[in-house]
Motif scaffolding. Sequence first.
Motif, PDB file in Angstrom:
ATOM      1  N   VAL A 152       0.835  -1.204   0.000  1.00 59.96           N
ATOM      2  CA  VAL A 152       0.000   0.000   0.000  1.00 59.96           C
ATOM      3  C   VAL A 152       0.868   1.250   0.000  1.00 59.96           C
ATOM      4  O   VAL A 152       0.625   2.196  -0.764  1.00 59.96           O
ATOM      5  CB  VAL A 152      -0.948   0.004   1.218  1.00 59.96           C
ATOM      6  N   CYS A 155       2.308   1.800  -3.402  1.00 57.44           N
ATOM      7  CA  CYS A 155       1.301   2.327  -4.328  1.00 57.44           C
ATOM      8  C   CYS A 155       1.029   3.810  -4.078  1.00 57.44           C
ATOM      9  O   CYS A 155       0.631   4.535  -5.001  1.00 57.44           O
ATOM     10  CB  CYS A 155       0.002   1.536  -4.209  1.00 57.44           C
ATOM     11  N   PHE A 197      -3.263  -1.411  -5.569  1.00 61.05           N
ATOM     12  CA  PHE A 197      -3.609  -0.724  -4.329  1.00 61.05           C
ATOM     13  C   PHE A 197      -4.897  -1.282  -3.736  1.00 61.05           C
ATOM     14  O   PHE A 197      -4.978  -1.555  -2.531  1.00 61.05           O
ATOM     15  CB  PHE A 197      -3.750   0.771  -4.615  1.00 61.05           C
ATOM     16  N   ALA A 200      -4.300  -4.831  -2.267  1.00 56.86           N
ATOM     17  CA  ALA A 200      -3.523  -4.777  -1.023  1.00 56.86           C
ATOM     18  C   ALA A 200      -4.365  -4.203   0.113  1.00 56.86           C
ATOM     19  O   ALA A 200      -4.309  -4.686   1.250  1.00 56.86           O
ATOM     20  CB  ALA A 200      -2.260  -3.940  -1.232  1.00 56.86           C
ATOM     21  N   LEU A 201      -5.154  -3.173  -0.203  1.00 56.87           N
ATOM     22  CA  LEU A 201      -5.986  -2.558   0.826  1.00 56.87           C
ATOM     23  C   LEU A 201      -7.067  -3.519   1.296  1.00 56.87           C
ATOM     24  O   LEU A 201      -7.429  -3.534   2.486  1.00 56.87           O
ATOM     25  CB  LEU A 201      -6.614  -1.275   0.267  1.00 56.87           C
ATOM     26  N   PHE A 387      -4.674   8.265  -2.703  1.00 59.50           N
ATOM     27  CA  PHE A 387      -4.401   6.903  -2.230  1.00 59.50           C
ATOM     28  C   PHE A 387      -4.082   6.895  -0.736  1.00 59.50           C
ATOM     29  O   PHE A 387      -4.487   5.988  -0.001  1.00 59.50           O
ATOM     30  CB  PHE A 387      -3.237   6.290  -3.010  1.00 59.50           C
ATOM     31  N   ALA A 391      -6.244   4.957   2.044  1.00 63.50           N
ATOM     32  CA  ALA A 391      -5.604   3.970   2.913  1.00 63.50           C
ATOM     33  C   ALA A 391      -5.911   4.261   4.381  1.00 63.50           C
ATOM     34  O   ALA A 391      -6.140   3.348   5.181  1.00 63.50           O
ATOM     35  CB  ALA A 391      -4.092   3.970   2.684  1.00 63.50           C
ATOM     36  N   ILE A 395      -7.597   0.997   6.177  1.00 59.09           N
ATOM     37  CA  ILE A 395      -6.767   0.121   7.012  1.00 59.09           C
ATOM     38  C   ILE A 395      -7.291   0.154   8.442  1.00 59.09           C
ATOM     39  O   ILE A 395      -7.429   1.227   9.037  1.00 59.09           O
ATOM     40  CB  ILE A 395      -5.290   0.560   6.960  1.00 59.09           C
ATOM     41  N   VAL A 404       1.097   5.038   6.731  1.00 64.23           N
ATOM     42  CA  VAL A 404       0.855   5.362   5.327  1.00 64.23           C
ATOM     43  C   VAL A 404       0.637   6.864   5.157  1.00 64.23           C
ATOM     44  O   VAL A 404       1.160   7.483   4.225  1.00 64.23           O
ATOM     45  CB  VAL A 404      -0.365   4.587   4.795  1.00 64.23           C
TER      46      VAL A 404
END
Length: 440
Positions: A152, A155, A197, A200-201, A387, A391, A395, A404
Amino acid sequence: MSIGYTRVRIVAQPVKIDMSDHSAKLLQARCGGRVRRVGSCVGLLCALGSRVIARIRLTAPLVMVTVGIVVSRLMHEDLADLLDESATEHAVELILALLLFVDATEVRGGLFGGERAVSARLPAVALPLTLLGAVVLGTVLLPSTSIAVLVVVACVVVPTDLAPASGLLHDSRLPERVRRTLNVESGYNDDIVAPVFVVALATLGENHAREGTGEAIVHGFQSSMTAGVVGAAGGFGGAWLARSATSRALTTLRCVRIGVVLLTLLAYAAASGLSANGFIAAFVSGIAYHATRTTIGGGTLDESELELAEDLAILSSMAMWFLFGATVSYLFELGVPGGEVFVYAAVALTALRIIPVRFSLLGSDLPAPDRRAISLLGPRGTASIVFGLLAWRGIDDIDDASLVLYVMAATVLGSIAFHGFTVDRVGRRHSREVSATPQS
């Protein structure tokens, strides 16, 4: 890694403890209203004074970030609730979708801007190498962080955006070929990074307990394919309707401009409704719209059709830069992150950009000065901000989410400083080298 991330939970809660819910919401609304009003005033001044800003070699993003930091500090606004609101998430998603659509329509001369031999190398070779390098760098500098979080982070820091150094697109000291290649790259890498992204998220959100990593990857692939189909159908259909309506004098150019904006929102909403990637749908719809209007059936595109979408993209981008400035102020009120965050951002802006790009351009017909310029000019901006904010919302673990956000802030701030200096330096050096080269 210890930089006081748990303080985020502490700072986010005091209003709820000290006053009633009604009073808390009223205070937040008043504070937020003041910040929005000041931001709107500054945006208006930037718009009316754009030539003055350009003359003194500033950029609108730099002005909006600075004002966002100053206003947030002076008004002492707690942004925790604003960043956590679902409305904020939806707003930044729509902004990115609009920016991706506009980026896609700005690609001239085919899918790779008439530079397929060069432009295709950057998203196909340099970008994957940069993503991989960013993950490897994270394992070294942030060893206690999971691979999913590092993906993340990668990305967030990898996508390029020319907004912090928009002057380079009009810098005559750089060859048109270099500027066109950078513009094509900026348009494509957000779209390529987006599905990585999202997958992964998904492994870090609340649904991960019900959906394993393998299932998330399969779902991400299916989501991307569905989004591509939706975007292509929407772009082709919208362009066909626009061409038919204008050729029969059934509409006006102003209404076509409105329709283009609505097409972007429709592509995003349709893909999201099918649990697909709305970002990819918006980007593909932009490519399909432009291609259909300019190439299929001998069509022609009046460039003014895209003006409203482009203007809204600029306005949305300015709002995003202001929010970024306020977010930076909020983060650094919580505490300064460890040095590893700044080292990561510095390497991401330099070595992780320069080495993969130079490698991907080996064997191309670009002169050495052009390769050097492309490798050095990779600003980070709106895509990284969007992004990063997504995130933060997606998350579950507060430490990972804060990491992040800190990395995003350090990277974008570093890009504003580094590329603001680099563009002029690269332009002057390139001009000297070309002048010193004997003409055949």
